[in-house]
Write a protein that holds these residues in place. Structure first.
Motif, PDB file in Angstrom:
ATOM      1  N   GLY A 138       0.815  -1.209   0.000  1.00  0.00           N
ATOM      2  CA  GLY A 138       0.000   0.000   0.000  1.00  0.00           C
ATOM      3  C   GLY A 138       0.847   1.255   0.000  1.00  0.00           C
ATOM      4  N   LEU A 139       1.914   1.267   0.801  1.00  0.00           N
ATOM      5  CA  LEU A 139       2.799   2.429   0.854  1.00  0.00           C
ATOM      6  C   LEU A 139       3.543   2.621  -0.465  1.00  0.00           C
ATOM      7  CD1 LEU A 139       4.252   2.044   4.460  1.00  0.00           C
ATOM      8  CD2 LEU A 139       2.640   3.785   3.649  1.00  0.00           C
ATOM      9  N   ARG A 140       3.885   1.498  -1.109  1.00  0.00           N
ATOM     10  CA  ARG A 140       4.545   1.593  -2.419  1.00  0.00           C
ATOM     11  C   ARG A 140       3.585   2.209  -3.451  1.00  0.00           C
ATOM     12  NH1 ARG A 140       4.881  -0.845  -7.143  1.00  0.00           N
ATOM     13  NH2 ARG A 140       3.269  -2.358  -6.598  1.00  0.00           N
ATOM     14  N   LEU A 141       2.344   1.709  -3.454  1.00  0.00           N
ATOM     15  CA  LEU A 141       1.348   2.254  -4.375  1.00  0.00           C
ATOM     16  C   LEU A 141       1.025   3.706  -4.040  1.00  0.00           C
ATOM     17  CD1 LEU A 141      -1.073  -0.805  -4.573  1.00  0.00           C
ATOM     18  CD2 LEU A 141       0.521  -0.034  -6.333  1.00  0.00           C
ATOM     19  N   LYS A 142       1.009   4.005  -2.747  1.00  0.00           N
ATOM     20  CA  LYS A 142       0.732   5.376  -2.334  1.00  0.00           C
ATOM     21  C   LYS A 142       1.800   6.319  -2.875  1.00  0.00           C
ATOM     22  CE  LYS A 142       0.030   8.300   1.728  1.00  0.00           C
ATOM     23  NZ  LYS A 142      -0.107   8.348   3.200  1.00  0.00           N
ATOM     24  N   GLN A 143       3.044   5.900  -2.818  1.00  0.00           N
ATOM     25  CA  GLN A 143       4.119   6.758  -3.329  1.00  0.00           C
ATOM     26  C   GLN A 143       3.929   7.021  -4.824  1.00  0.00           C
ATOM     27  OE1 GLN A 143       6.366   8.377  -1.542  1.00  0.00           O
ATOM     28  NE2 GLN A 143       7.029   9.358  -3.460  1.00  0.00           N
ATOM     29  N   ARG A 409     -29.987  13.867   4.776  1.00  0.00           N
ATOM     30  CA  ARG A 409     -29.141  12.673   4.849  1.00  0.00           C
ATOM     31  C   ARG A 409     -27.662  13.077   4.846  1.00  0.00           C
ATOM     32  NH1 ARG A 409     -33.757  11.060   2.207  1.00  0.00           N
ATOM     33  NH2 ARG A 409     -34.454   8.906   2.598  1.00  0.00           N
ATOM     34  N   THR A 410     -26.866  12.371   5.634  1.00  0.00           N
ATOM     35  CA  THR A 410     -25.418  12.605   5.689  1.00  0.00           C
ATOM     36  C   THR A 410     -24.685  11.271   5.640  1.00  0.00           C
ATOM     37  OG1 THR A 410     -25.344  12.555   8.112  1.00  0.00           O
ATOM     38  CG2 THR A 410     -25.701  14.704   7.059  1.00  0.00           C
ATOM     39  N   THR A 411     -23.468  11.304   5.138  1.00  0.00           N
ATOM     40  CA  THR A 411     -22.660  10.090   5.036  1.00  0.00           C
ATOM     41  C   THR A 411     -21.253  10.363   5.541  1.00  0.00           C
ATOM     42  OG1 THR A 411     -23.910   9.364   3.091  1.00  0.00           O
ATOM     43  CG2 THR A 411     -21.779   8.324   3.474  1.00  0.00           C
ATOM     44  N   THR A 412     -20.774   9.470   6.395  1.00  0.00           N
ATOM     45  CA  THR A 412     -19.396   9.531   6.886  1.00  0.00           C
ATOM     46  C   THR A 412     -18.620   8.388   6.251  1.00  0.00           C
ATOM     47  OG1 THR A 412     -20.100  10.479   8.995  1.00  0.00           O
ATOM     48  CG2 THR A 412     -17.914   9.482   8.912  1.00  0.00           C
ATOM     49  N   VAL A 413     -17.510   8.715   5.598  1.00  0.00           N
ATOM     50  CA  VAL A 413     -16.696   7.724   4.894  1.00  0.00           C
ATOM     51  C   VAL A 413     -15.360   7.578   5.617  1.00  0.00           C
ATOM     52  CG1 VAL A 413     -15.617   7.092   2.705  1.00  0.00           C
ATOM     53  CG2 VAL A 413     -17.792   8.341   2.704  1.00  0.00           C
ATOM     54  N   THR A 414     -15.095   6.375   6.102  1.00  0.00           N
ATOM     55  CA  THR A 414     -13.822   6.079   6.769  1.00  0.00           C
ATOM     56  C   THR A 414     -12.866   5.442   5.771  1.00  0.00           C
ATOM     57  OG1 THR A 414     -14.898   5.775   8.915  1.00  0.00           O
ATOM     58  CG2 THR A 414     -12.702   4.813   8.633  1.00  0.00           C
ATOM     59  N   LEU A 415     -11.679   5.992   5.659  1.00  0.00           N
ATOM     60  CA  LEU A 415     -10.684   5.482   4.712  1.00  0.00           C
ATOM     61  C   LEU A 415      -9.753   4.500   5.409  1.00  0.00           C
ATOM     62  CD1 LEU A 415     -11.653   8.363   3.605  1.00  0.00           C
ATOM     63  CD2 LEU A 415      -9.595   8.266   2.212  1.00  0.00           C
ATOM     64  N   THR A 416      -9.550   3.343   4.776  1.00  0.00           N
ATOM     65  CA  THR A 416      -8.674   2.318   5.335  1.00  0.00           C
ATOM     66  C   THR A 416      -7.594   1.964   4.329  1.00  0.00           C
ATOM     67  OG1 THR A 416     -10.084   0.522   4.528  1.00  0.00           O
ATOM     68  CG2 THR A 416     -10.528   1.366   6.736  1.00  0.00           C
ATOM     69  N   CYS A 417      -6.497   1.428   4.858  1.00  0.00           N
ATOM     70  CA  CYS A 417      -5.347   1.063   4.031  1.00  0.00           C
ATOM     71  C   CYS A 417      -5.620  -0.231   3.271  1.00  0.00           C
ATOM     72  CB  CYS A 417      -4.111   0.916   4.917  1.00  0.00           C
ATOM     73  SG  CYS A 417      -2.641   0.288   4.060  1.00  0.00           S
ATOM     74  N   GLY A 418      -5.263  -0.267   2.002  1.00  0.00           N
ATOM     75  CA  GLY A 418      -5.391  -1.469   1.188  1.00  0.00           C
ATOM     76  C   GLY A 418      -4.649  -1.300  -0.110  1.00  0.00           C
ATOM     77  N   THR A 419      -4.472  -2.396  -0.831  1.00  0.00           N
ATOM     78  CA  THR A 419      -3.745  -2.340  -2.097  1.00  0.00           C
ATOM     79  C   THR A 419      -4.661  -2.004  -3.268  1.00  0.00           C
ATOM     80  OG1 THR A 419      -4.032  -4.731  -2.358  1.00  0.00           O
ATOM     81  CG2 THR A 419      -1.998  -3.967  -1.320  1.00  0.00           C
ATOM     82  N   GLU A 420      -5.974  -1.978  -3.017  1.00  0.00           N
ATOM     83  CA  GLU A 420      -6.939  -1.621  -4.044  1.00  0.00           C
ATOM     84  C   GLU A 420      -7.757  -0.421  -3.583  1.00  0.00           C
ATOM     85  OE1 GLU A 420      -9.341  -5.012  -4.786  1.00  0.00           O
ATOM     86  OE2 GLU A 420      -7.762  -6.151  -5.800  1.00  0.00           O
ATOM     87  N   THR A 421      -8.326   0.293  -4.550  1.00  0.00           N
ATOM     88  CA  THR A 421      -9.227   1.401  -4.232  1.00  0.00           C
ATOM     89  C   THR A 421     -10.649   0.925  -4.517  1.00  0.00           C
ATOM     90  OG1 THR A 421      -7.565   3.071  -4.744  1.00  0.00           O
ATOM     91  CG2 THR A 421      -9.857   3.777  -4.756  1.00  0.00           C
ATOM     92  N   ALA A 422     -11.444   0.779  -3.452  1.00  0.00           N
ATOM     93  CA  ALA A 422     -12.792   0.234  -3.616  1.00  0.00           C
ATOM     94  C   ALA A 422     -13.657   0.589  -2.418  1.00  0.00           C
ATOM     95  CB  ALA A 422     -12.739  -1.284  -3.794  1.00  0.00           C
ATOM     96  N   LEU A 423     -14.956   0.633  -2.657  1.00  0.00           N
ATOM     97  CA  LEU A 423     -15.939   0.830  -1.588  1.00  0.00           C
ATOM     98  C   LEU A 423     -16.206  -0.535  -0.970  1.00  0.00           C
ATOM     99  CD1 LEU A 423     -17.829   2.816  -0.157  1.00  0.00           C
ATOM    100  CD2 LEU A 423     -19.522   2.396  -1.939  1.00  0.00           C
ATOM    101  N   ARG A 424     -15.926  -0.692   0.336  1.00  0.00           N
ATOM    102  CA  ARG A 424     -15.964  -2.011   0.973  1.00  0.00           C
ATOM    103  C   ARG A 424     -17.239  -2.296   1.746  1.00  0.00           C
ATOM    104  NH1 ARG A 424     -12.951  -4.980  -2.055  1.00  0.00           N
ATOM    105  NH2 ARG A 424     -10.716  -4.482  -2.013  1.00  0.00           N
TER     106      ARG A 424
END
Length: 457
Positions: A138-143, A409-424
């Motif tokens: 993930g850190l490699r892809l982030k870079q 209506r409101t939505t809170t989105v929590t971002l988590t570390c992963g090797t893919e970008t997707a809604l989980r």
């Protein structure tokens, strides 16, 4: 005999030592060094040391019975060598249920507990190692995404500068076209005044004698009659009234018919010099002296041309300004310290949960669509709402469609570390309040790696 005495002493000391330290972590062993008395850890009472772990609660904090279930507020420490150590309530000690994976809590019960710490530790170590590999990747892809984000940011800035330059050029061109249109309109107006319907135009444009004669000569036989003049000539102040035959004959110099030369010396003068009569509505009529005039045609064509060009330039200028506004709005968003989240702009991610399909478009909006096709807005981009240490760990989307109970209506989105970008995942813990988990490499934080694998695993 001496052998049995020595053996008994060793056995008793081992028994006392195990009784003393059972249910105690290594950091608390200093409080349980054998001495004549024991001070409760909360400092509330001093008791004889023999009363430690004697299955009777003497201290209010339960510290004298760490290895038994005597105290209601006591804690038993599971060493769990090979796995994670932890505390359990002392009430669970010797209750017939294995709570510690090393079975140390059931040392004096009928429960047959196996030591499962090594297997649990192996599974956890494998999980943690997998998490570390995911973090590394993930850190490699982030870079990579950071590098792409920087380049994309520069491209957007360059695009903005180009659009602003185009807008400046179009503004100059727009002013020039407006000036030229104004000149064309003014020229047309002057031409119309010179050729205008009625006596004023005719008075100043003698070259139209033949055109006026042809206009009056309806049957094109080379002469005009009383009836033809009645059809085309009217009073200036009463255009609806048809001239009488006598009025027409008077205008024609007492003739009832005339050719072009005679028209030029009689009726033409009457039309150009009289303040009473005019030719009916011939301003732009086909075949009229005004419409047929080449100067007017040229002026009209020039005005029409400039109007068309001005409209094109105005549309282009408006389009470019809209693009500039949209780009400025996008560039004003906080995409992270290194623009690492910029790649998410203009992207959308979907997840189907039962009969609903949820769509997250980062920095834009969140929506929900049912199988029936009904789409509902769950919020528009609001702000980052993470912790002070990591403000980019959470997004908030606000002002979605109103709920039947009131409020939006409101939505809170929590971002988590992963090797893919997707809604989980998507949940609705309370009415019209949505929670999403969004996985992406740019959510990976190097600080996580510093935790490493637990030392006791």
């Amino acid at each position: 005999m001496r052998f049995y005495i020595i053996f008994a002493a060793i056995f008793w000391c081992g028994f006392v030592d195990s009784r003393k330290i059972r249910g105690i972590s290594s950091s608390y062993k200093r409080f349980y060094k054998e001495r004549k008395s024991f001070l409760c850890i909360d400092g509330s009472k001093i008791i004889p040391y023999e009363q430690v772990n004697d299955d009777y609660c003497d201290c209010e904090d339960g510290s004298d019975e760490p290895g038994t279930s005597a105290c209601p507020h006591g804690r038993f420490y599971c060493t769990n060598l090979g796995f994670r150590p932890h505390y359990i309530p002392s009430s669970r000690v010797n209750d017939g249920i294995c709570d510690c994976c090393d079975a140390s809590d059931e040392y004096n019960s009928r429960a047959h507990c196996q030591n499962t710490c090594w297997n649990l530790g192996q599974r956890e170590r494998a999980y943690v190692e997998g998490q570390m590999r995911t973090l590394d990747e993930g850190l490699r892809l982030k870079q990579q995404l950071i590098e792409e984000g920087v380049l994309l940011w520069r491209e957007k800035q360059a695009q903005l500068r180009e659009l602003q330059q185009v807008a400046e050029d179009l503004q100059i061109k727009l002013e020039e076209h407006r000036r030229r249109k104004h000149e064309a309109d003014r020229l047309k107006e002057q031409t119309l005044k010179a050729l205008g319907a009625g006596n004023t135009g005719l008075r100043h444009h003698n070259a139209t004698v033949s055109s006026v004669f042809q206009l009056l000569d309806s049957n094109k036989d080379g002469s005009i009659t009383v009836e033809e003049i009645q059809a085309k000539v009217a009073l200036i102040h009463d255009e609806e009234r048809v001239l009488s035959e006598d009025e027409v004959v008077a205008l024609m110099g007492q003739d009832h018919e005339m050719d072009l030369p005679k028209f030029q010396h009689t009726l033409w003068d009457a039309l150009t010099k009289s303040d009473r009569v005019k030719i009916k509505d011939t301003h732009d009529a086909p075949g009229s002296p005004v419409a047929e005039d080449p100067h007017l045609k040229a002026a009209d064509k020039a005005a029409e041309w400039e109007t068309t060009n001005l409209k094109k330039v105005e549309e282009a200028y408006e389009t470019v300004n809209m693009e500039i506004s949209d780009l400025q709005r996008k560039l004003a968003i906080d995409y992270g310290t290194d623009w690492e989240f910029l790649f998410l702009n203009s992207q959308c991610y979907q997840l189907k949960v039962y009969e609903y399909t949820y769509t997250l478009c980062p920095f834009n909006q969140v929506s929900q669509k049912s199988t029936a096709g009904t789409e509902v807005s769950l919020g528009k981009w609001g702000m980052w709402a993470g912790t002070p240490k990591n403000q980019y760990s959470q997004m908030v989307y606000e002002n979605g469609e109103p709920c039947w109970q009131g409020g939006s209506r409101t939505t809170t989105v929590t971002l988590t570390c992963g090797t893919e970008t997707a809604l989980r995942s998507v949940k609705e813990p309370s009415k019209c309040q949505y929670i999403m988990v969004f996985q992406t490499p740019v959510a990976c934080q190097p600080v996580l790696k510093q935790r490493g694998i637990h030392s006791e695993l």
